[in-house]
Design a protein around this motif. Structure first.
Motif, mmCIF file in Angstrom:
data_model
loop_
_atom_site.group_PDB
_atom_site.id
_atom_site.type_symbol
_atom_site.label_atom_id
_atom_site.label_comp_id
_atom_site.label_asym_id
_atom_site.label_seq_id
_atom_site.Cartn_x
_atom_site.Cartn_y
_atom_site.Cartn_z
ATOM 1 N N SER A 32 35.029 90.730 26.767
ATOM 2 C CA SER A 32 34.553 89.332 26.775
ATOM 3 C C SER A 32 34.836 88.746 25.326
ATOM 4 N N LEU A 33 34.441 89.628 24.274
ATOM 5 C CA LEU A 33 34.902 89.157 22.871
ATOM 6 C C LEU A 33 36.043 88.764 22.530
ATOM 7 N N GLY A 34 37.126 89.551 23.107
ATOM 8 C CA GLY A 34 38.509 89.392 22.904
ATOM 9 C C GLY A 34 38.809 87.972 23.882
ATOM 10 N N GLY A 35 38.271 87.715 24.973
ATOM 11 C CA GLY A 35 38.383 86.334 25.660
ATOM 12 C C GLY A 35 37.813 85.418 24.716
ATOM 13 N N ALA A 36 36.532 85.443 24.321
ATOM 14 C CA ALA A 36 35.989 84.468 23.205
ATOM 15 C C ALA A 36 36.981 84.117 21.934
ATOM 16 N N ALA A 37 37.670 85.320 21.671
ATOM 17 C CA ALA A 37 38.388 85.170 20.358
ATOM 18 C C ALA A 37 39.565 84.223 20.749
ATOM 19 N N PHE A 38 40.106 84.382 22.071
ATOM 20 C CA PHE A 38 41.474 83.801 22.306
ATOM 21 C C PHE A 38 40.951 82.229 22.637
ATOM 22 N N ALA A 39 39.584 82.020 23.233
ATOM 23 C CA ALA A 39 39.465 80.992 23.260
ATOM 24 C C ALA A 39 39.363 79.993 22.071
ATOM 25 N N GLN A 40 38.784 80.717 21.034
ATOM 26 C CA GLN A 40 38.527 80.067 19.847
ATOM 27 C C GLN A 40 39.886 79.897 18.853
ATOM 28 N N SER A 41 40.831 80.699 19.183
ATOM 29 C CA SER A 41 42.258 80.456 18.659
ATOM 30 C C SER A 41 43.233 79.655 19.389
ATOM 31 N N GLN A 42 42.911 79.343 20.627
ATOM 32 C CA GLN A 42 43.837 78.410 21.345
ATOM 33 C C GLN A 42 43.688 77.024 20.773
ATOM 34 N N PRO A 43 44.586 76.323 20.355
ATOM 35 C CA PRO A 43 44.730 74.978 19.997
ATOM 36 C C PRO A 43 44.150 74.148 20.833
ATOM 37 N N VAL A 44 43.266 72.966 20.801
ATOM 38 C CA VAL A 44 42.972 71.977 21.321
ATOM 39 C C VAL A 44 43.586 70.639 20.790
ATOM 40 N N ILE A 45 44.174 70.286 21.756
ATOM 41 C CA ILE A 45 44.871 68.804 21.464
ATOM 42 C C ILE A 45 44.574 67.673 22.175
ATOM 43 N N GLY A 46 44.310 66.433 21.687
ATOM 44 C CA GLY A 46 43.859 65.437 22.645
ATOM 45 C C GLY A 46 44.905 64.481 22.386
ATOM 46 N N LEU A 47 45.370 63.872 23.565
ATOM 47 C CA LEU A 47 46.228 62.810 23.633
ATOM 48 C C LEU A 47 45.512 61.588 24.304
ATOM 49 N N ILE A 48 45.555 60.289 23.460
ATOM 50 C CA ILE A 48 44.799 59.254 24.099
ATOM 51 C C ILE A 48 46.012 58.217 24.022
ATOM 52 N N THR A 49 45.968 57.490 25.355
ATOM 53 C CA THR A 49 47.170 56.569 25.545
ATOM 54 C C THR A 49 46.379 55.180 25.709
ATOM 55 N N LYS A 50 47.204 54.092 25.929
ATOM 56 C CA LYS A 50 46.479 52.679 25.837
ATOM 57 C C LYS A 50 45.946 52.531 27.463
ATOM 58 N N THR A 51 46.636 52.976 28.331
ATOM 59 C CA THR A 51 46.143 53.120 29.799
ATOM 60 C C THR A 51 46.609 54.283 30.422
ATOM 61 N N GLU A 52 45.909 54.528 31.652
ATOM 62 C CA GLU A 52 46.418 55.571 32.531
ATOM 63 C C GLU A 52 47.570 55.159 33.631
ATOM 64 N N THR A 53 47.584 53.937 33.832
ATOM 65 C CA THR A 53 48.436 53.513 34.786
ATOM 66 C C THR A 53 49.769 53.269 34.317
ATOM 67 N N ASN A 54 50.179 52.578 33.158
ATOM 68 C CA ASN A 54 51.521 52.270 33.074
ATOM 69 C C ASN A 54 52.571 53.619 32.868
ATOM 70 N N PRO A 55 53.745 53.247 33.516
ATOM 71 C CA PRO A 55 54.244 54.536 33.833
ATOM 72 C C PRO A 55 55.034 55.141 32.287
ATOM 73 N N PHE A 56 54.929 54.280 31.430
ATOM 74 C CA PHE A 56 55.374 54.756 30.044
ATOM 75 C C PHE A 56 54.435 56.089 29.551
ATOM 76 N N PHE A 57 53.270 55.706 29.858
ATOM 77 C CA PHE A 57 52.290 56.383 29.389
ATOM 78 C C PHE A 57 51.641 57.789 30.465
ATOM 79 N N VAL A 58 52.176 57.425 31.326
ATOM 80 C CA VAL A 58 52.236 58.519 32.411
ATOM 81 C C VAL A 58 53.212 59.631 32.154
#
Length: 333
Positions: free
Chosen positions: A15-41
């Protein structure tokens, strides 16, 4: 130690090992202008693919429409609350997003602009994008060579006022045509005498068609149409076809999406400057993972490339054919 206690100890360690992995896993956000424009898809696909390969967790969000700054701000705040240490963003409003980005950077979050710069450009840590001015210059040069000395009577279907990408493509196009224009740092839209009508399309096909219909009232003898992107170009073509003018007007655009390249092959668009959103996104995710591992931040502008795609080559202008455009089709890495 009893067998039960051993089992509990092992379970706790796992359990502790799993928690350590979760903490070390990089979290990256991607924010596009829209969801539907094929360019951003395609951009989202590139980010997801790279995140999976590098073991990062990807969060995605977007505005409801192009220009929805409030939606992008909310997405950014939610992602930071969810643990994102890197935010990749295609800013809808290059100025209005600055306070939210500053707040994120002050918290140690790496912010990278993709495709569209902020205003000022150094509002983010880095920018991975097409040289949009160059993209405009290329299609302007193609239009000039295609006209073969005939005077240009131009309609421009732009993005919306004040957006750097819209200004750079528009002004670059006029520069390529050899007309009076502004440089790449100016966010105003130049309007030399040869431009008979300018209208905002918001990069949307339906709005592009309406804008072209309105411009035909002002400029019935138009022979060149510049559009901010290929959905707007498709709308312009529909309006011209409806008016029986599609055979005599040259349409040039920017993006190089799969449908856009099909439209070049079908003769609806004469030429387009192809850019590579998948590459922008994958580079952004890789930079975010590197930041999580080493604390190293990218800086400045990275040009992700642009290629002129045309069904018919013209003398003096370097271009690639439709097959090449189809093979690359936003997936170039």
């Amino acid at each position: 130690m009893t067998q039960t206690l051993k089992m509990l100890t092992v379970a706790a360690a796992l359990s502790l090992g799993g928690a350590a992995f979760a903490q070390s896993q990089p979290v990256i956000g991607l924010i596009t202008k829209t969801e539907t424009n094929p360019f951003f898809v395609k951009m989202k696909e590139g980010a997801a693919e790279e995140a999976k390969k590098l073991g990062a967790k990807l969060l995605t969000g977007a505005g409801k429409t192009d220009g929805d700054n409030a939606g992008q701000v909310t997405a950014m705040e939610n992602m930071i609350a969810a643990g994102a240490k890197t935010i990749l963003i295609t800013p809808s409003d290059s100025k209005a997003i600055i306070p939210a980005i500053k707040k994120a950077r002050d918290k140690g979050v790496l912010v990278i602009a993709l495709d569209s710069p902020t205003d000022p450009v150094d509002g983010t840590d880095a920018l991975f994008a097409t040289d949009n001015y160059k993209a405009g210059v290329l299609i302007g040069q193609y239009a000039k060579a295609s006209l073969a000395g005939k005077p240009a009577k131009i309609v421009t279907l732009d993005l919306f006022p004040g957006h750097p990408v819209g200004a750079q493509r528009h002004n670059g196009f006029l520069q390529g045509l050899g007309l009076q224009s502004f440089d790449a740092k100016n966010n105003e839209l130049a309007k030399p005498a040869e431009v008979a009508c300018m209208a905002d399309s918001f990069g949307d096909q339906a709005k592009g068609q309406t804008a072209m219909e309105n411009c035909l009232q002002k400029a019935p003898d138009v022979n060149v149409v510049y559009t901010i992107n290929e959905p707007a170009a498709a709308g312009a073509y529909n309006a011209l076809k409806k008016a029986g003018k599609d055979k005599n007007v040259l349409i040039v655009s920017v993006d190089g999406g799969c449908q856009g390249i099909k439209d070049v092959g079908a003769g609806k668009i004469a030429a387009t400057s192809q850019q590579y959103p998948l590459k922008m996104a994958s580079m952004g995710v890789a930079a975010g993972v590197e930041y999580a591992k080493s604390g190293k931040k990218p800086s400045g502008y990275t040009d992700t490339g642009v290629t002129l795609i045309a069904a018919k080559a013209v003398a003096g202008v370097d271009s690639k054919d439709v097959k090449t455009g189809t093979d690359l089709c936003w997936g170039n890495k």
